[in-house]
Design an enzyme around this catalytic site. Structure first.
Site, PDB file in Angstrom:
ATOM      1  N   LYS A 231      10.418   5.266   0.360  1.00  0.00           N
ATOM      2  CA  LYS A 231      11.349   5.277  -0.726  1.00  0.00           C
ATOM      3  C   LYS A 231      12.397   6.288  -0.647  1.00  0.00           C
ATOM      4  O   LYS A 231      13.464   6.296  -0.825  1.00  0.00           O
ATOM      5  CB  LYS A 231      10.631   5.220  -2.130  1.00  0.00           C
ATOM      6  CG  LYS A 231       9.995   3.955  -2.496  1.00  0.00           C
ATOM      7  CD  LYS A 231       9.683   3.616  -3.796  1.00  0.00           C
ATOM      8  CE  LYS A 231       9.154   2.464  -4.069  1.00  0.00           C
ATOM      9  NZ  LYS A 231       7.917   2.476  -3.539  1.00  0.00           N
TER      10      LYS A 231
ATOM     11  N   GLU B 209      14.601   3.243 -13.317  1.00  0.00           N
ATOM     12  CA  GLU B 209      13.182   3.004 -13.997  1.00  0.00           C
ATOM     13  C   GLU B 209      12.150   3.053 -13.002  1.00  0.00           C
ATOM     14  O   GLU B 209      12.243   3.137 -11.725  1.00  0.00           O
ATOM     15  CB  GLU B 209      13.312   1.506 -14.429  1.00  0.00           C
ATOM     16  CG  GLU B 209      13.101   0.294 -13.391  1.00  0.00           C
ATOM     17  CD  GLU B 209      14.108   0.261 -12.466  1.00  0.00           C
ATOM     18  OE1 GLU B 209      15.248   0.642 -12.765  1.00  0.00           O
ATOM     19  OE2 GLU B 209      13.967  -0.114 -11.358  1.00  0.00           O
TER      20      GLU B 209
ATOM     21  N   SER C  18       4.202   2.077   5.370  1.00  0.00           N
ATOM     22  CA  SER C  18       5.065   2.267   4.096  1.00  0.00           C
ATOM     23  C   SER C  18       4.765   3.658   3.439  1.00  0.00           C
ATOM     24  O   SER C  18       5.682   4.289   2.985  1.00  0.00           O
ATOM     25  CB  SER C  18       5.441   1.374   3.394  1.00  0.00           C
ATOM     26  OG  SER C  18       4.291   0.849   2.610  1.00  0.00           O
TER      27      SER C  18
HETATM   28  C1  PLP Z   1       6.980   0.995  -3.502  1.00  0.00           C
HETATM   29  C2  PLP Z   1       6.125   0.998  -2.237  1.00  0.00           C
HETATM   30  C3  PLP Z   1       6.323  -0.301  -1.602  1.00  0.00           C
HETATM   31  C4  PLP Z   1       6.887  -1.593  -2.122  1.00  0.00           C
HETATM   32  O1  PLP Z   1       8.106  -1.689  -2.022  1.00  0.00           O
HETATM   33  P1  PLP Z   1       9.059  -2.388  -1.063  1.00  0.00           P
HETATM   34  O2  PLP Z   1      10.592  -2.315  -1.636  1.00  0.00           O
HETATM   35  O3  PLP Z   1       8.510  -3.808  -0.895  1.00  0.00           O
HETATM   36  O4  PLP Z   1       8.778  -1.588   0.168  1.00  0.00           O
HETATM   37  C5  PLP Z   1       5.393  -0.442  -0.244  1.00  0.00           C
HETATM   38  N1  PLP Z   1       4.965   0.647   0.164  1.00  0.00           N
HETATM   39  C6  PLP Z   1       4.688   1.801  -0.655  1.00  0.00           C
HETATM   40  C7  PLP Z   1       3.963   3.071  -0.185  1.00  0.00           C
HETATM   41  C8  PLP Z   1       5.427   1.973  -1.877  1.00  0.00           C
HETATM   42  O5  PLP Z   1       5.345   3.208  -2.568  1.00  0.00           O
END
Ligand code: PLP
Length: 405
Positions: free
Chosen positions: A101, A123, A388
């Site tokens: 993010k 938010e 992610s």
């Molecule tokens: C917020 C988050 C997501 C989901 O958000 P996307 O916009 O779909 O990528 C996925 N993995 C992690 C670790 C997150 O913090």
């Protein structure tokens, strides 16, 4: 629009169109005042963010502050459990603050600074986006208001503490169910009141144009790095790329690097407790076309056509729609969207931890679980997974609910 009609070598330049559409999806369905503010951001994006000064400053920040490029790791022991397919992960868990993010938050906040804004607002639900944005605000010396439902504030104490330590102002929202939806409404209302001095920073490839495009472009660094690194490591491209999809930002980041390649691409949605409405958040698998939060996409609706209640063990995937670009890539057949339930995600959470020494976010565990299933079916080849984020935020919850496996 069919897959074969789209020229993917120029795709990122041509999509979205100048009104923010990916085929029929996207757009900016907002009140006139807000539309003016969106147009201002679009204009600023095309002039400021494409300037060499902005690009070189963002490059430096990624290198010196975020710790980019993040590596790709080969998962030797996990791969050996599924046969002959080789699994790799792009390590966004090693990006500063522990998830992808920050990639778009630093971009959005740098744009805010160049536009002369004093404050960034957003938010947050589980608090991940709030923490990333509060980090960016601290770095650039911007004020930061994070709107959060009262219920979520109680549930997410560590992230609330992080935001406060970073200097952000956490605004408690006490309307309605006191969760994400009410926080979105409150943040939009605050933004409308003061769009001259503030900028609204969306947390995924969702919302009105230009956000789906802007967030994708800031996240595309993940795909650019990953393609280069994978080629260097193996001499080839992966046979498949897999990412989890909530709003869809980490997925668009890595997918964008491979759209023009002979690579199968898979988005993984959360099936939660099962395929009954209310038990999952798999909008692209079970939803239908509709408008919410200022954009047209595929969404899960209740009997009145409003956004349906959704559920997933991964709070970051718990959203009743997905970015318009995912809806488009689904319809034209370039990306396949499939599902993984809570149980399989938790299983993958423990497998990656035990076999590789990497504790993944439960969100990312959905992608890992899917890649393991896909690998068994493929029989040979390689799969690149976007990891992610890291799972530190999830550890207490997992142990309490599932115990040690
Ligand atoms: C917020 C988050 C997501 C989901 O958000 P996307 O916009 O779909 O990528 C996925 N993995 C992690 C670790 C997150 O913090």
């Amino acid at each position: 629009m069919k897959y074969s009609d789209i020229e993917f070598d120029t795709y990122l330049k041509n999509y979205p169109d100048k009104n923010g559409y990916f085929g029929k999806y996207g757009g900016a369905f907002v009140p006139d005042d807000l539309k003016k503010a969106m147009d201002e951001i679009t204009e600023a994006y095309f002039t400021i963010c494409k300037s060499s000064k902005f690009i070189s400053e963002l490059r430096r920040i990624r290198r010196e502050f975020q710790g980019r490029p993040t590596p790709i790791s080969y998962l030797e022991r996990l791969s050996s459990t599924i046969g002959n397919v080789q699994l790799y992960v792009k390590r966004e868990d090693l990006n500063h603050t522990g998830a992808h993010k920050l990639n778009h938050c630093m971009g959005e906040a740098l744009l805010a600074k160049y536009m002369g804004k004093k404050k960034i607002i957003a938010e947050t639900g589980a608090g991940q986006h709030g923490v990333a944005l509060a980090t960016a605000a601290a770095y650039f010396g911007l004020e930061c208001d994070i709107y959060m439902g009262a219920v979520d504030i109680k549930k997410q104490a560590p992230n609330v503490a992080r935001m406060k330590i970073l200097g952000a102002n956490v605004v408690e929202v006490t309307d309605g169910l006191q969760t994400l939806k009410e926080a979105v409404d409150a943040a939009f209302a605050a933004y409308l009141k003061d769009y001259k001095n503030t900028i609204y920073c969306i947390g995924s490839v969702v919302g009105p144009h230009p956000f789906p495009m802007m967030v994708r472009d800031f996240q595309s660094i993940v795909g650019i790095e990953a393609r280069e690194q994978f080629l260097e490591m193996t001499g080839e491209l992966p046979d498949a790329v897999v990412a989890c999809v909530g709003g869809g930002s980490n997925a668009m980041g890595i997918f964008s690097g491979f759209l023009n390649d002979p690579v199968e691409i898979y988005g993984v949605e959360p099936l939660g407790r099962g395929n009954k409405l209310g038990d999952h958040a798999a909008s692209l698998n079970y939803g239908s076309e509709g408008i919410m939060h200022g954009f047209n996409s595929i969404m899960l609706k209740d009997e009145n056509g409003d956004p349906a209640p959704v559920y997933s063990v991964a709070s970051g995937l718990d959203y009743p729609s997905s970015g318009p670009e995912h809806a488009f890539l689904r319809d034209c057949g370039r990306v396949k969207y499939d599902v993984i339930d809570d149980e399989k995600a938790i299983d993958a959470f423990f497998k990656l931890s035990r076999l590789e020494g990497i504790i993944p976010a439960i969100e990312s565990s959905h992608a890992v679980a899917y890649a393991m299933e896909l690998g068994k079916k493929m029989g040979k080849g390689s799969i690149l997974i976007n990891l992610s984020g890291r799972g530190d935020k999830d550890m207490d919850f997992v142990i309490e609910k599932y115990g040690i496996r």
